[in-house]
Design an enzyme around this catalytic site. Structure first.
Site, short mmCIF file in Angstrom:
data_model
loop_
_atom_site.label_atom_id
_atom_site.label_comp_id
_atom_site.label_asym_id
_atom_site.label_seq_id
_atom_site.Cartn_x
_atom_site.Cartn_y
_atom_site.Cartn_z
N GLY A 1 -36.24 26.40 28.12
CA GLY A 1 -36.15 24.95 28.30
C GLY A 1 -35.34 24.35 27.15
O GLY A 1 -34.20 23.94 27.32
N ARG A 2 -35.95 24.38 25.99
CA ARG A 2 -35.33 23.76 24.80
C ARG A 2 -33.93 24.29 24.53
O ARG A 2 -33.01 23.52 24.23
CB ARG A 2 -36.22 24.05 23.59
N CYS B 1 -47.89 0.46 16.47
CA CYS B 1 -48.98 0.23 15.51
C CYS B 1 -49.74 1.53 15.26
O CYS B 1 -50.91 1.66 15.63
CB CYS B 1 -49.94 -0.81 16.05
N1 LLP Z 1 -42.48 28.61 30.17
C1 LLP Z 1 -43.73 28.20 29.91
C2 LLP Z 1 -44.85 28.80 30.64
C3 LLP Z 1 -43.96 27.20 28.96
O1 LLP Z 1 -45.19 26.80 28.71
C4 LLP Z 1 -42.85 26.63 28.28
C5 LLP Z 1 -43.05 25.58 27.28
C6 LLP Z 1 -41.57 27.10 28.59
C7 LLP Z 1 -41.42 28.10 29.53
C8 LLP Z 1 -40.34 26.56 27.93
O2 LLP Z 1 -40.35 26.83 26.57
P1 LLP Z 1 -39.05 26.52 25.66
O3 LLP Z 1 -37.97 27.48 26.08
O4 LLP Z 1 -38.67 25.13 25.89
O5 LLP Z 1 -39.53 26.78 24.30
N2 LLP Z 1 -43.51 19.70 23.50
C9 LLP Z 1 -43.20 20.79 22.60
C10 LLP Z 1 -42.84 22.05 23.33
C11 LLP Z 1 -43.92 22.50 24.30
C12 LLP Z 1 -43.52 23.73 25.07
C13 LLP Z 1 -44.51 24.03 26.13
N3 LLP Z 1 -44.20 25.14 26.95
C14 LLP Z 1 -42.10 20.35 21.65
O6 LLP Z 1 -41.67 19.21 21.74
O7 LLP Z 1 -41.69 21.11 20.79
#
Ligand code: LLP
Length: 421
Positions: free
Chosen positions: A283-284, A351
């Site tokens: 994702g990121r 706030c």
């Molecule tokens: N697959 C699963 C099952 C997940 O739970 C996640 C992210 C991804 C893929 C994607 O992960 P990535 O490639 O984006 O690391 N809100 C947090 C990040 C939470 C990620 C949750 N799960 C932040 O802003 O850093």
């Protein structure tokens, strides 16, 4: 020039007209759409997607972009056009994927607490895999699929007890985390259910955390998953894929960072032991660098001890990461004043004392009405926004090939109150 991961050049660079996104003036965009606003670069998303795709080109793989990072329809469509598939975390995200043009078989459905209604929806749509989080959930899927006269394609998420060495709030692969089943239980759970007619076991799944910055935890996850897949093959449960989840980090601070080719080099030797196609759920790493949150300075003040605050028109309601994780985001003035850099606390208008984007950040002078861009907010920015303080969700803009378009308009008070009686 701002660079970060050696392979990535950020889309936001200073140009003749102040900060630009792929050559388009940021100021000209916000003069039209107002602030705060999210601006994304389509080319940055394409480059990041292709870097991952290329890194795995020598091995059968499917990239299921994790919609939770950013599921705005236009971005989902852009990723679909690149050949991506989708990882959805709720019925809502499955629906977004389908409306963006993904086929149900392009979707894997993960989620630690899926409701009965969500399971029914995923079973009826016949998604590629429901990644089950427990033995109990597998049994509920089996019952519901049988009742619907269907066979559900399932995988089991295992918790390998691997420390992703990320922020504790976004590490998911430790025994103390709520995710998945204990590794030592996994084989028995599959074996006990391999003859259940309403279940088809298509994969095994792991996701050990997010913003992972070193290869070793990812390699160990691949090793664990491959070993399990080989054991399952011995048990008469052949799999279509092993799903490594997401987690690849990005360089928020511009320091060297694991890049997709290093990720692939770490996990491919493990995967080759079983030679089962891999599913990736980044994702990121796909959208993180593509976005900036552009805000206006609405107040400036200085305490007697010298501490200076710049108060923005965006806060934790637009970008929650700093308040929630203490996370770092670069902040760039859109038209930097030609003054010395001094420490500024850059804060939001909410706030809450945690509504702070940066403390003692070295920046040139900031004045009321100046614009600043908070970088690397393409992932987990807009999607985590809220209406707290009755603030309206910010618009989102996509820059592509020298022009731009609003891909989500600013929310209005009428949009919000339409739900209330
Ligand atoms: N697959 C699963 C099952 C997940 O739970 C996640 C992210 C991804 C893929 C994607 O992960 P990535 O490639 O984006 O690391 N809100 C947090 C990040 C939470 C990620 C949750 N799960 C932040 O802003 O850093």
């Amino acid at each position: 020039m701002i660079t970060c991961d050696s392979s990535v050049q950020l889309p936001f660079q200073s140009g003749a007209h102040g900060l630009e996104c792929d050559g388009v003036s940021v100021q000209s965009i916000v003069e039209s759409v107002g602030t705060p606003a999210y601006i994304y670069s389509a080319s940055a998303i394409r480059d990041a997607y292709r870097a991952i795709d290329d890194a795995f080109s020598a091995y059968p793989h499917a990239i299921h972009y994790a919609l939770k990072a950013n599921s705005t329809l236009a971005l989902a469509r852009l990723l679909k056009a690149l050949g991506s598939r989708a990882d959805a975390n709720s019925a809502g995200e499955i629906e977004v994927a389908l409306r963006a043009g993904f086929a149900p078989r392009d979707v894997v459905f993960t989620g630690v607490g899926k409701t009965g209604a969500e399971l029914d929806y995923a079973i009826a749509r016949d998604v590629n895999a429901i990644n089950a989080e427990s033995a109990g959930e597998l049994d509920r899927i089996a019952d519901r699929a049988r009742a619907a006269g269907r066979v559900a394609r399932v995988a089991l998420r295992v918790n390998p007890d691997i420390d992703a060495r990320s922020h504790p709030n976004i590490s998911t692969g430790l025994r103390s985390n709520k995710f998945g089943v204990a590794l030592q239980d996994a084989r028995g759970i599959y074996r006990d259910r391999r003859d259940v007619k309403s279940l088809q076991f298509v994969g095994v799944h792991v996701h050990i955390g997010s913003q992972i910055t070193t290869a070793e935890p990812l390699r160990r996850a691949a090793e664990t998953l491959t070993t399990l897949a080989l054991e399952l093959r011995d048990d008469g449960v052949p799999l279509e894929h092993v799903d490594l989840g997401g987690g690849l980090g990005i360089a928020y601070e511009g320091r060297p960072m694991i890049v997709p080719s290093e990720y692939a080099a770490a996990v491919l030797p493990e995967l080759r032991r079983a030679n089962i196609p891999v599913v990736l759920e980044p994702g990121r790493a796909v959208v993180g660098h593509s976005g900036a949150l552009v805000s206006r300075v609405v107040d400036v003040k200085q305490y007697p001890d010298g501490r200076k605050f710049a108060v923005l028109d965006s806060g934790m309601t637009e970008l929650m990461r700093p308040a929630l994780y203490g996370s770092f985001h670069r902040i760039l003035p859109v038209s930097p004043r030609q003054t010395a850099e001094t420490p500024w606390d850059v804060v939001g208008p909410i706030c809450e004392s945690s509504d702070v984007f940066a403390r003692e950040r070295l920046l040139p002078d900031l004045c009321v009405d100046d614009l600043v861009a908070i970088l690397d907010t393409g992932a987990y920015g807009a999607v985590m926004a809220s209406n707290y303080n009755r603030r309206m969700l910010a618009p989102e803009v996509l820059v592509d090939a020298g022009s731009w378009a609003v891909i989500r308009r600013r929310q209005t008070i009428d949009d919000v109150l339409a739900l209330e009686s």
